[in-house]
Design a protein around this motif. Structure first.
Motif, PDB file in Angstrom:
ATOM      1  N   ASN A 337      25.631  43.830  37.532  1.00  0.00           N
ATOM      2  CA  ASN A 337      24.622  43.845  36.464  1.00  0.00           C
ATOM      3  C   ASN A 337      25.174  43.372  35.123  1.00  0.00           C
ATOM      4  N   GLY A 338      26.394  42.810  35.141  1.00  0.00           N
ATOM      5  CA  GLY A 338      26.973  42.215  33.942  1.00  0.00           C
ATOM      6  C   GLY A 338      27.745  43.164  33.047  1.00  0.00           C
ATOM      7  N   VAL A 339      27.846  44.443  33.409  1.00  0.00           N
ATOM      8  CA  VAL A 339      28.595  45.414  32.605  1.00  0.00           C
ATOM      9  C   VAL A 339      30.092  45.193  32.812  1.00  0.00           C
ATOM     10  N   THR A 340      30.840  45.189  31.711  1.00  0.00           N
ATOM     11  CA  THR A 340      32.279  44.946  31.765  1.00  0.00           C
ATOM     12  C   THR A 340      33.049  46.214  31.424  1.00  0.00           C
ATOM     13  N   ALA A 341      34.056  46.507  32.247  1.00  0.00           N
ATOM     14  CA  ALA A 341      34.976  47.609  31.964  1.00  0.00           C
ATOM     15  C   ALA A 341      36.377  47.025  31.866  1.00  0.00           C
ATOM     16  N   SER A 342      37.157  47.509  30.905  1.00  0.00           N
ATOM     17  CA  SER A 342      38.487  46.945  30.656  1.00  0.00           C
ATOM     18  C   SER A 342      39.555  48.026  30.790  1.00  0.00           C
ATOM     19  N   TYR A 343      40.684  47.642  31.412  1.00  0.00           N
ATOM     20  CA  TYR A 343      41.795  48.570  31.643  1.00  0.00           C
ATOM     21  C   TYR A 343      43.101  47.851  31.325  1.00  0.00           C
ATOM     22  N   SER A 344      44.120  48.633  30.947  1.00  0.00           N
ATOM     23  CA  SER A 344      45.427  48.065  30.624  1.00  0.00           C
ATOM     24  C   SER A 344      46.516  48.798  31.389  1.00  0.00           C
ATOM     25  N   VAL A 345      47.553  48.049  31.777  1.00  0.00           N
ATOM     26  CA  VAL A 345      48.688  48.635  32.478  1.00  0.00           C
ATOM     27  C   VAL A 345      49.895  47.726  32.294  1.00  0.00           C
ATOM     28  N   ASP A 346      51.068  48.316  32.162  1.00  0.00           N
ATOM     29  CA  ASP A 346      52.320  47.553  32.127  1.00  0.00           C
ATOM     30  C   ASP A 346      52.908  47.546  33.533  1.00  0.00           C
ATOM     31  N   VAL A 347      53.268  46.343  34.018  1.00  0.00           N
ATOM     32  CA  VAL A 347      53.783  46.229  35.390  1.00  0.00           C
ATOM     33  C   VAL A 347      55.116  45.489  35.378  1.00  0.00           C
ATOM     34  N   PRO A 348      55.992  45.765  36.352  1.00  0.00           N
ATOM     35  CA  PRO A 348      57.253  45.029  36.434  1.00  0.00           C
ATOM     36  C   PRO A 348      56.992  43.538  36.626  1.00  0.00           C
ATOM     37  N   LYS A 349      57.720  42.730  35.892  1.00  0.00           N
ATOM     38  CA  LYS A 349      57.589  41.277  36.026  1.00  0.00           C
ATOM     39  C   LYS A 349      57.864  40.866  37.464  1.00  0.00           C
ATOM     40  N   GLY A 350      57.017  40.000  37.998  1.00  0.00           N
ATOM     41  CA  GLY A 350      57.178  39.548  39.379  1.00  0.00           C
ATOM     42  C   GLY A 350      56.379  40.353  40.376  1.00  0.00           C
ATOM     43  N   SER A 351      55.678  41.403  39.909  1.00  0.00           N
ATOM     44  CA  SER A 351      54.828  42.185  40.808  1.00  0.00           C
ATOM     45  C   SER A 351      53.690  41.316  41.332  1.00  0.00           C
ATOM     46  N   SER A 352      53.249  41.621  42.537  1.00  0.00           N
ATOM     47  CA  SER A 352      52.035  40.965  43.030  1.00  0.00           C
ATOM     48  C   SER A 352      50.837  41.589  42.337  1.00  0.00           C
ATOM     49  N   LEU A 353      49.730  40.863  42.335  1.00  0.00           N
ATOM     50  CA  LEU A 353      48.518  41.417  41.743  1.00  0.00           C
ATOM     51  C   LEU A 353      48.098  42.682  42.488  1.00  0.00           C
ATOM     52  N   LEU A 354      48.306  42.712  43.789  1.00  0.00           N
ATOM     53  CA  LEU A 354      47.980  43.907  44.563  1.00  0.00           C
ATOM     54  C   LEU A 354      48.802  45.107  44.088  1.00  0.00           C
ATOM     55  N   GLN A 407      45.221  31.867  44.837  1.00  0.00           N
ATOM     56  CA  GLN A 407      45.954  32.714  45.769  1.00  0.00           C
ATOM     57  C   GLN A 407      45.292  34.092  45.833  1.00  0.00           C
ATOM     58  N   GLY A 408      45.616  34.827  46.892  1.00  0.00           N
ATOM     59  CA  GLY A 408      45.064  36.156  47.064  1.00  0.00           C
ATOM     60  C   GLY A 408      45.826  37.196  46.273  1.00  0.00           C
ATOM     61  N   ILE A 409      45.360  38.444  46.362  1.00  0.00           N
ATOM     62  CA  ILE A 409      45.951  39.513  45.543  1.00  0.00           C
ATOM     63  C   ILE A 409      47.376  39.847  45.969  1.00  0.00           C
ATOM     64  N   ARG A 410      47.749  39.559  47.193  1.00  0.00           N
ATOM     65  CA  ARG A 410      49.119  39.827  47.630  1.00  0.00           C
ATOM     66  C   ARG A 410      50.063  38.696  47.256  1.00  0.00           C
ATOM     67  N   ASP A 411      49.537  37.496  47.078  1.00  0.00           N
ATOM     68  CA  ASP A 411      50.386  36.327  46.837  1.00  0.00           C
ATOM     69  C   ASP A 411      50.545  35.980  45.358  1.00  0.00           C
ATOM     70  N   PHE A 412      49.551  36.303  44.536  1.00  0.00           N
ATOM     71  CA  PHE A 412      49.642  35.962  43.110  1.00  0.00           C
ATOM     72  C   PHE A 412      50.620  36.903  42.413  1.00  0.00           C
ATOM     73  N   LYS A 413      51.611  36.323  41.746  1.00  0.00           N
ATOM     74  CA  LYS A 413      52.658  37.102  41.083  1.00  0.00           C
ATOM     75  C   LYS A 413      52.420  37.163  39.577  1.00  0.00           C
ATOM     76  N   ILE A 414      52.680  38.327  39.005  1.00  0.00           N
ATOM     77  CA  ILE A 414      52.523  38.538  37.564  1.00  0.00           C
ATOM     78  C   ILE A 414      53.858  38.245  36.892  1.00  0.00           C
ATOM     79  N   GLU A 415      53.980  37.074  36.293  1.00  0.00           N
ATOM     80  CA  GLU A 415      55.240  36.674  35.648  1.00  0.00           C
ATOM     81  C   GLU A 415      55.185  36.803  34.133  1.00  0.00           C
ATOM     82  N   ARG A 416      53.995  36.974  33.587  1.00  0.00           N
ATOM     83  CA  ARG A 416      53.831  37.104  32.137  1.00  0.00           C
ATOM     84  C   ARG A 416      52.552  37.893  31.873  1.00  0.00           C
ATOM     85  N   ALA A 417      52.289  38.152  30.621  1.00  0.00           N
ATOM     86  CA  ALA A 417      51.074  38.893  30.260  1.00  0.00           C
ATOM     87  C   ALA A 417      49.834  38.097  30.665  1.00  0.00           C
TER      88      ALA A 417
END
Length: 427
Positions: A337-354, A407-417
Motif C-alpha cells: 500500500n506504499g507505506v515505508t518503514a526504515s531500519y538501521s543496523v551496523d554489519v561486518p564488512k563483507g556480510s551477505s545481505l541475508l 544477485q540474491g540475498i545470499r550472494d550480494f555482499k555488503i562492502e560499504r554503506a
C-alpha cells in the motif's frame, strides 16, 4: 515494411564474424568452471538442481560417477517434490521442464518416467503437456501465464527438445507475447526471458512443425535477436552479468555469428576469473555458452564415448574470519500500500545481505522476514508480516541505493554503506 528490411539488414551486417572462444588460458578456465559446478554437488543444500545437471551433461568433460549419483537424487528427491506439487494442483511448469531437460541430457527414455497423482500414473511428458495447456488457457482469458513467460518458454523448449510436437496454439501464445512485448519482469523487459523464448521458438522452427505460421515465427525470432543485441552493454554483457550466458546461448542457437558475441564471451570469461559466478545456478547457464553450446544440444545428445577424466582435487577447508570493520546499512521496506518503514543496523564488512537481514531481525526493532528456497538460492517471501507470492503475481524487489540487485540475498555482499530498499512489487 521499410524499417523491417533495415532491421534485417542490420542482422546481416552484424553476422559477419563468428563467436570467438579461442585464446590462451580459456580451456583451463572452462575446466575450472566445470570443476566448480561439479563441486557444488557436494555442497548442495536442499533439492538437487536440474539446471546444474543439465550443464554438466552438456559439458565436454565429465565425472560420470558423480553425475550418475546426482541423477539418482534428481529421480528420487526432486521427483517426489514435483509429484507432491502436482498432487496439490500447483503450477510447476518451470521446474518440471528443467527436470525433463536434465533427464533428456542423460539420455533417459522419458516415456518410462511417471508421476502418480490422485492414484493415476501418467508420464512426465504427459504432465508437462497438461501444465502447458493450463498455462495457455490462462493466457487466453487473462493475457498472461499462470507462472511467467520464462517458465512458459522453458516448457515449450523441454517438450520440443524431447521430440514432442508442440501444440501450435501453445507456441502461438509465445509468438504473440514476443510480438506484443510481453516478455517482462515487472515493468522491465527481461533478457533472460527473451533468451529462453528464442531457444524455444528456434527449436519449434527446427522441428518443422509450425509451417502454417512460419512467417510469424520468423518475425518473432528476428525480434528476439534484435532485442538481445540492443541489450548489449559497452562491456560486452547482454543485460547484466547473470543474463549474458543465456543470451549468448540463444544467439548461438538461433544461428547468429555476430561480432558482438566475442565481446560477450570475453565479458563472461572476465567475470569467471573474478569469481563473479560463485553461484552454481549462474555457472550452469554460463558454462554451456562458453563452450559454444545451448540447451538445444540436448535434442541430439547421444551419451556415447563420453570423456570421463574430470577429477576433483581435495580442497583444504578455509576459515572465514568475520571482518572487524563495520558498515552502516539502512533497510527500507515499502509495503504493497506504499507505506515505508526504515531500519538501521551496523554489519561486518563483507556480510551477505541475508546475514545483514538476520542481524537486523535479531535487534528486535520490528523488522522480521521469512525466506523460501529456489534454484538461485533463498529469496524473501514475507517481510514485516506481509507476503509477496507468485500466486498473487507479487515479489519483493531489492535495490541498493536505487539500483536493482542482480544477485540474491545470499550472494550480494555488503562492502560499504548502503540503503537497501525492499519493495512489494507486482508483475
Amino acid at each position: 515494411m521499410q524499417s523491417f528490411i533495415i532491421l534485417l539488414g542490420l542482422l546481416a551486417f552484424v553476422s559477419s564474424k563468428p563467436c570467438d572462444t579461442e585464446g590462451s588460458g580459456n580451456s583451463e578456465l572452462l575446466l575450472s568452471l566445470n570443476k566448480d559446478l561439479l563441486r557444488s554437488l557436494e555442497q548442495q543444500e536442499g533439492l538437487p538442481n536440474p539446471s546444474v545437471h543439465l550443464a554438466l551433461r552438456l559439458s565436454d568433460s565429465h565425472s560420470l560417477s558423480m553425475e550418475n549419483d546426482h541423477l539418482t537424487k534428481l529421480k528420487t528427491d526432486l521427483h517426489s517434490d514435483i509429484e507432491s506439487s502436482l498432487s496439490h494442483g500447483k503450477s510447476v511448469v518451470g521446474i518440471l521442464a528443467l527436470y525433463t531437460l536434465a533427464l533428456k541430457a542423460s539420455c533417459l527414455d522419458l516415456n518410462t518416467v511417471t508421476f502418480t497423482v490422485s492414484e493415476k500414473s501418467e508420464t512426465l511428458l504427459t504432465h508437462l503437456k497438461k501444465q502447458m495447456e493450463q498455462e495457455k488457457e490462462h493466457i487466453a482469458y487473462s493475457h498472461r501465464p499462470l507462472t511467467n513467460y520464462y517458465q512458459y518458454s522453458l516448457g515449450v523448449l523441454a517438450l520440443c527438445a524431447s521430440g514432442v510436437r508442440v501444440n501450435n496454439h501453445v507456441s502461438n501464445k509465445l509468438i504473440k507475447a514476443v510480438e506484443h512485448g510481453h516478455l517482462k519482469h515487472g515493468e522491465t523487459e527481461s533478457v533472460d526471458t527473451y533468451a529462453m523464448a528464442g531457444m524455444a521458438l528456434q527449436c519449434v522452427k527446427d522441428s518443422g512443425s509450425h509451417v502454417h505460421n512460419a512467417a510469424e515465427l520468423d518475425t518473432a525470432l528476428t525480434k528476439i535477436k534484435l532485442k538481445l543485441l540492443a541489450s548489449q552493454r559497452t562491456d560486452g554483457h547482454i543485460g547484466n552479468e547473470f543474463s549474458t550466458g543465456l543470451a549468448v546461448q540463444a544467439l548461438l542457437a538461433m544461428g547468429s555469428q555476430i561480432e558482438e558475441c566475442a565481446a560477450s564471451m570475453e565479458a563472461m570469461r572476465t567475470d569467471a576469473r573474478r569469481n563473479t559466478y560463485h553461484n552454481a545456478m549462474a555457472i550452469s547457464q554460463t558454462l554451456p555458452a562458453l563452450q559454444q553450446k545451448s540447451y538445444l544440444h540436448v535434442k541430439t545428445k547421444a551419451c556415447l564415448a563420453e570423456d570421463d577424466t574430470l577429477v576433483l582435487e581435495p580442497t583444504e577447508p578455509t576459515l572465514v574470519l568475520q571482518s572487524q570493520t563495520k558498515v552502516a546499512l539502512t533497510v527500507e521496506v515499502v509495503t504493497s500500500n506504499g507505506v515505508t518503514a526504515s531500519y538501521s543496523v551496523d554489519v561486518p564488512k563483507g556480510s551477505s545481505l541475508l546475514e545483514a537481514l538476520e542481524l537486523l531481525q535479531g535487534k528486535n526493532v520490528g523488522f522480521t522476514f521469512e525466506k523460501e528456497s529456489s534454484l538461485w538460492g533463498p529469496f524473501l517471501s514475507v517481510v514485516i508480516g506481509e507476503q509477496a507470492r507468485q500466486s498473487d503475481r507479487r515479489y519483493w524487489h531489492l535495490s541498493a541505493d536505487g539500483t536493482s540487485l542482480s544477485q540474491g540475498i545470499r550472494d550480494f555482499k555488503i562492502e560499504r554503506a548502503h540503503t537497501i530498499t525492499i519493495k512489494n512489487t507486482s508483475y
